[in-house]
Design a protein around this motif. Structure first.
Motif, PDB file in Angstrom:
ATOM      1  N   ASN A 197       0.807  -1.136   0.093  1.00  0.00           N
ATOM      2  CA  ASN A 197       0.076   0.023   0.072  1.00  0.00           C
ATOM      3  C   ASN A 197       0.667   1.169   0.038  1.00  0.00           C
ATOM      4  O   ASN A 197       0.585   2.129  -0.541  1.00  0.00           O
ATOM      5  CB  ASN A 197      -0.920  -0.153   1.082  1.00  0.00           C
ATOM      6  N   PHE A 198       2.037   1.238   0.708  1.00  0.00           N
ATOM      7  CA  PHE A 198       2.736   2.488   0.682  1.00  0.00           C
ATOM      8  C   PHE A 198       3.453   2.640  -0.752  1.00  0.00           C
ATOM      9  O   PHE A 198       3.490   3.578  -1.065  1.00  0.00           O
ATOM     10  CB  PHE A 198       3.832   2.132   1.827  1.00  0.00           C
ATOM     11  N   TYR A 199       4.062   1.734  -1.328  1.00  0.00           N
ATOM     12  CA  TYR A 199       4.941   1.946  -2.488  1.00  0.00           C
ATOM     13  C   TYR A 199       4.001   1.918  -3.642  1.00  0.00           C
ATOM     14  O   TYR A 199       4.321   2.297  -4.541  1.00  0.00           O
ATOM     15  CB  TYR A 199       5.985   0.872  -2.560  1.00  0.00           C
ATOM     16  N   ALA A 200       2.586   1.228  -3.743  1.00  0.00           N
ATOM     17  CA  ALA A 200       1.776   1.347  -4.679  1.00  0.00           C
ATOM     18  C   ALA A 200       0.861   2.557  -4.764  1.00  0.00           C
ATOM     19  O   ALA A 200       0.434   2.890  -5.980  1.00  0.00           O
ATOM     20  CB  ALA A 200       0.949   0.194  -4.795  1.00  0.00           C
ATOM     21  N   ASN A 201       1.148   3.437  -3.799  1.00  0.00           N
ATOM     22  CA  ASN A 201       0.462   4.646  -3.707  1.00  0.00           C
ATOM     23  C   ASN A 201       1.202   5.591  -4.793  1.00  0.00           C
ATOM     24  O   ASN A 201       2.459   5.848  -4.829  1.00  0.00           O
ATOM     25  CB  ASN A 201       0.758   5.308  -2.455  1.00  0.00           C
ATOM     26  N   ASP A 202       0.256   6.183  -5.684  1.00  0.00           N
ATOM     27  CA  ASP A 202       0.783   7.223  -6.565  1.00  0.00           C
ATOM     28  C   ASP A 202       1.871   8.108  -6.518  1.00  0.00           C
ATOM     29  O   ASP A 202       2.663   8.565  -6.888  1.00  0.00           O
ATOM     30  CB  ASP A 202      -0.385   7.774  -7.488  1.00  0.00           C
ATOM     31  N   ALA A 203       1.756   8.674  -4.784  1.00  0.00           N
ATOM     32  CA  ALA A 203       2.423   9.591  -4.361  1.00  0.00           C
ATOM     33  C   ALA A 203       3.961   9.311  -4.320  1.00  0.00           C
ATOM     34  O   ALA A 203       4.720  10.106  -4.203  1.00  0.00           O
ATOM     35  CB  ALA A 203       1.745  10.289  -2.929  1.00  0.00           C
ATOM     36  N   HIS A 204       3.929   7.866  -4.274  1.00  0.00           N
ATOM     37  CA  HIS A 204       5.507   7.580  -4.122  1.00  0.00           C
ATOM     38  C   HIS A 204       6.239   7.001  -5.378  1.00  0.00           C
ATOM     39  O   HIS A 204       7.185   6.273  -5.543  1.00  0.00           O
ATOM     40  CB  HIS A 204       5.368   6.452  -3.122  1.00  0.00           C
ATOM     41  N   GLU A 205       5.372   7.106  -6.654  1.00  0.00           N
ATOM     42  CA  GLU A 205       5.962   6.586  -7.869  1.00  0.00           C
ATOM     43  C   GLU A 205       6.969   6.994  -8.307  1.00  0.00           C
ATOM     44  O   GLU A 205       7.948   6.165  -8.686  1.00  0.00           O
ATOM     45  CB  GLU A 205       4.853   6.954  -8.820  1.00  0.00           C
ATOM     46  N   ASP A 206       7.443   8.548  -8.183  1.00  0.00           N
ATOM     47  CA  ASP A 206       8.776   8.694  -8.316  1.00  0.00           C
ATOM     48  C   ASP A 206       9.830   8.133  -7.552  1.00  0.00           C
ATOM     49  O   ASP A 206      11.059   8.004  -8.106  1.00  0.00           O
ATOM     50  CB  ASP A 206       8.970  10.263  -8.245  1.00  0.00           C
ATOM     51  N   ARG A 207       9.802   7.918  -6.458  1.00  0.00           N
ATOM     52  CA  ARG A 207      10.767   7.177  -5.448  1.00  0.00           C
ATOM     53  C   ARG A 207      10.705   5.766  -6.156  1.00  0.00           C
ATOM     54  O   ARG A 207      12.003   5.026  -5.854  1.00  0.00           O
ATOM     55  CB  ARG A 207      10.323   7.387  -4.070  1.00  0.00           C
ATOM     56  N   THR A 208       9.845   5.176  -6.326  1.00  0.00           N
ATOM     57  CA  THR A 208       9.955   3.725  -6.893  1.00  0.00           C
ATOM     58  C   THR A 208      10.415   3.498  -8.167  1.00  0.00           C
ATOM     59  O   THR A 208      11.309   2.570  -8.267  1.00  0.00           O
ATOM     60  CB  THR A 208       8.431   3.201  -6.992  1.00  0.00           C
ATOM     61  N   ARG A 209      10.233   4.561  -9.030  1.00  0.00           N
ATOM     62  CA  ARG A 209      11.061   4.659 -10.312  1.00  0.00           C
ATOM     63  C   ARG A 209      12.392   4.850  -9.952  1.00  0.00           C
ATOM     64  O   ARG A 209      13.441   4.248 -10.612  1.00  0.00           O
ATOM     65  CB  ARG A 209      10.563   5.697 -11.311  1.00  0.00           C
ATOM     66  N   ALA A 210      12.907   5.734  -9.208  1.00  0.00           N
ATOM     67  CA  ALA A 210      14.405   6.021  -8.506  1.00  0.00           C
ATOM     68  C   ALA A 210      14.971   4.764  -8.095  1.00  0.00           C
ATOM     69  O   ALA A 210      16.001   4.495  -8.779  1.00  0.00           O
ATOM     70  CB  ALA A 210      14.519   7.060  -7.814  1.00  0.00           C
ATOM     71  N   PHE A 211      14.141   4.002  -7.457  1.00  0.00           N
ATOM     72  CA  PHE A 211      14.735   2.773  -6.864  1.00  0.00           C
ATOM     73  C   PHE A 211      15.042   1.829  -7.856  1.00  0.00           C
ATOM     74  O   PHE A 211      16.145   1.247  -7.718  1.00  0.00           O
ATOM     75  CB  PHE A 211      13.612   1.974  -5.884  1.00  0.00           C
ATOM     76  N   PHE A 212      14.204   1.563  -8.724  1.00  0.00           N
ATOM     77  CA  PHE A 212      14.397   0.480  -9.862  1.00  0.00           C
ATOM     78  C   PHE A 212      15.632   1.021 -10.660  1.00  0.00           C
ATOM     79  O   PHE A 212      16.457   0.085 -11.271  1.00  0.00           O
ATOM     80  CB  PHE A 212      13.262   0.388 -10.624  1.00  0.00           C
ATOM     81  N   ARG A 213      15.779   2.469 -10.870  1.00  0.00           N
ATOM     82  CA  ARG A 213      16.660   2.985 -11.873  1.00  0.00           C
ATOM     83  C   ARG A 213      18.289   2.641 -11.102  1.00  0.00           C
ATOM     84  O   ARG A 213      19.226   2.451 -11.678  1.00  0.00           O
ATOM     85  CB  ARG A 213      16.793   4.569 -11.972  1.00  0.00           C
ATOM     86  N   LEU A 214      17.905   2.901  -9.849  1.00  0.00           N
ATOM     87  CA  LEU A 214      19.538   2.500  -9.054  1.00  0.00           C
ATOM     88  C   LEU A 214      19.822   1.081  -9.034  1.00  0.00           C
ATOM     89  O   LEU A 214      20.789   0.796  -9.163  1.00  0.00           O
ATOM     90  CB  LEU A 214      19.386   3.185  -7.543  1.00  0.00           C
ATOM     91  N   VAL A 215      18.785   0.229  -9.119  1.00  0.00           N
ATOM     92  CA  VAL A 215      18.850  -1.097  -8.746  1.00  0.00           C
ATOM     93  C   VAL A 215      19.568  -1.710 -10.292  1.00  0.00           C
ATOM     94  O   VAL A 215      20.619  -2.458 -10.297  1.00  0.00           O
ATOM     95  CB  VAL A 215      17.652  -1.994  -8.552  1.00  0.00           C
ATOM     96  N   GLY A 216      19.068  -0.949 -11.344  1.00  0.00           N
ATOM     97  CA  GLY A 216      19.686  -1.306 -12.619  1.00  0.00           C
ATOM     98  C   GLY A 216      20.850  -1.126 -12.517  1.00  0.00           C
ATOM     99  O   GLY A 216      21.911  -1.757 -13.251  1.00  0.00           O
ATOM    100  N   LEU A 217      21.187   0.270 -12.215  1.00  0.00           N
ATOM    101  CA  LEU A 217      22.452   0.900 -12.298  1.00  0.00           C
ATOM    102  C   LEU A 217      23.492  -0.163 -11.311  1.00  0.00           C
ATOM    103  O   LEU A 217      24.822  -0.663 -11.610  1.00  0.00           O
ATOM    104  CB  LEU A 217      22.591   1.987 -11.624  1.00  0.00           C
ATOM    105  N   ALA A 218      23.067  -0.472 -10.366  1.00  0.00           N
ATOM    106  CA  ALA A 218      23.935  -1.310  -9.315  1.00  0.00           C
ATOM    107  C   ALA A 218      24.078  -2.685  -9.689  1.00  0.00           C
ATOM    108  O   ALA A 218      25.100  -3.375  -9.408  1.00  0.00           O
ATOM    109  CB  ALA A 218      23.204  -1.492  -7.913  1.00  0.00           C
ATOM    110  N   VAL A 219      23.225  -3.275 -10.544  1.00  0.00           N
ATOM    111  CA  VAL A 219      23.537  -4.622 -11.222  1.00  0.00           C
ATOM    112  C   VAL A 219      24.866  -4.468 -12.014  1.00  0.00           C
ATOM    113  O   VAL A 219      25.567  -5.674 -12.091  1.00  0.00           O
ATOM    114  CB  VAL A 219      22.441  -5.119 -12.229  1.00  0.00           C
ATOM    115  N   TYR A 220      25.057  -3.553 -12.506  1.00  0.00           N
ATOM    116  CA  TYR A 220      26.339  -3.338 -13.366  1.00  0.00           C
ATOM    117  C   TYR A 220      27.460  -2.714 -12.573  1.00  0.00           C
ATOM    118  O   TYR A 220      28.695  -2.913 -13.123  1.00  0.00           O
ATOM    119  CB  TYR A 220      26.092  -2.375 -14.511  1.00  0.00           C
ATOM    120  N   GLU A 221      27.117  -1.871 -11.688  1.00  0.00           N
ATOM    121  CA  GLU A 221      28.466  -1.384 -11.019  1.00  0.00           C
ATOM    122  C   GLU A 221      28.099  -1.545  -9.338  1.00  0.00           C
ATOM    123  O   GLU A 221      27.836  -0.557  -8.566  1.00  0.00           O
ATOM    124  CB  GLU A 221      28.459   0.019 -11.262  1.00  0.00           C
ATOM    125  N   PRO A 222      27.970  -2.810  -8.714  1.00  0.00           N
ATOM    126  CA  PRO A 222      27.632  -2.735  -7.174  1.00  0.00           C
ATOM    127  C   PRO A 222      28.638  -2.081  -6.416  1.00  0.00           C
ATOM    128  O   PRO A 222      28.057  -1.533  -5.498  1.00  0.00           O
ATOM    129  CB  PRO A 222      27.753  -4.307  -7.180  1.00  0.00           C
TER     130      PRO A 222
END
Length: 187
Positions: free
Chosen positions: A89-114
């Motif tokens: 409920n916290f992360y699926a809330n539209d108010a947190h969408e930018d942070r969720t996108r930023a999280f996945f952006r960093l996860v993707g970068l971390a896969v290549y540069e842990p």
């Protein structure tokens, strides 16, 4: 008199939140541009965070720490399924969408540069630890609690990613079904 290093870093983190929100600076801003917006010299950011990945990781790690305090405050010692539902409920809330996108952006970068995202990667288990404690309270063994928690976090993150990529899909219903299955007695 200079303030201790940790205090300066904390003040910069707060300034980053104030200026850019909890998702942090956008992917197209350089360290110099971020520093300019904060009214500080870019070397100060480099001193405290090391690099742009370090800065982004620190912002999102702090945002997740703040989120976890909110999620954990769901009630007195919430059960495993209740806590999973609070996380969703916290992360699926539209108010947190930018942070969720930023999280996945960093996860993707971390896969290549842990190594560049060391702090961020080290903090990825924070939700798992919250859920593990709830599973232990419900009587799971330490091994079962850890495994249930890893599976739940992976599923919730996968559902959140699916929700970002294909919002028309019935992801919310699938999340509800998954969470309900957690509360059901084992077969």
């Amino acid at each position: 008199m200079r303030s201790p290093v940790g205090e300066g870093r904390e003040r910069l983190l707060q300034a980053l939140f104030d200026e850019f929100g909890e998702g942090g600076p956008g992917p197209n801003l350089s360290m110099r541009q971020v520093a300019e917006r904060l009214g500080v010299h870019h070397t100060l950011l480099t001193y405290h965070f090391g690099s742009r990945p370090g800065l982004l990781g620190a912002v999102l790690s702090e945002a997740r720490r703040r989120d976890n305090r909110v999620i954990a405050a769901t009630g007195d010692a919430p059960g495993f399924a209740t806590l999973c539902e609070a996380i969703w409920n916290f992360y699926a809330n539209d108010a947190h969408e930018d942070r969720t996108r930023a999280f996945f952006r960093l996860v993707g970068l971390a896969v290549y540069e842990p190594g560049a995202f060391r702090e961020f990667v080290a903090d990825l288990d924070d939700l798992t630890r919250l859920l593990e404690a709830a599973a232990l309270r419900e009587g799971s063994t330490a091994t079962e609690a850890r495994q249930r928690s890893v599976i739940a976090v992976a599923a919730l993150r996968g559902l959140l990613l699916q929700r970002l990529l294909t919002p028309a899909a019935e992801v919310d219903a699938a999340a509800g079904h998954f969470i309900a299955s957690l509360a059901a007695p084992p077969a």
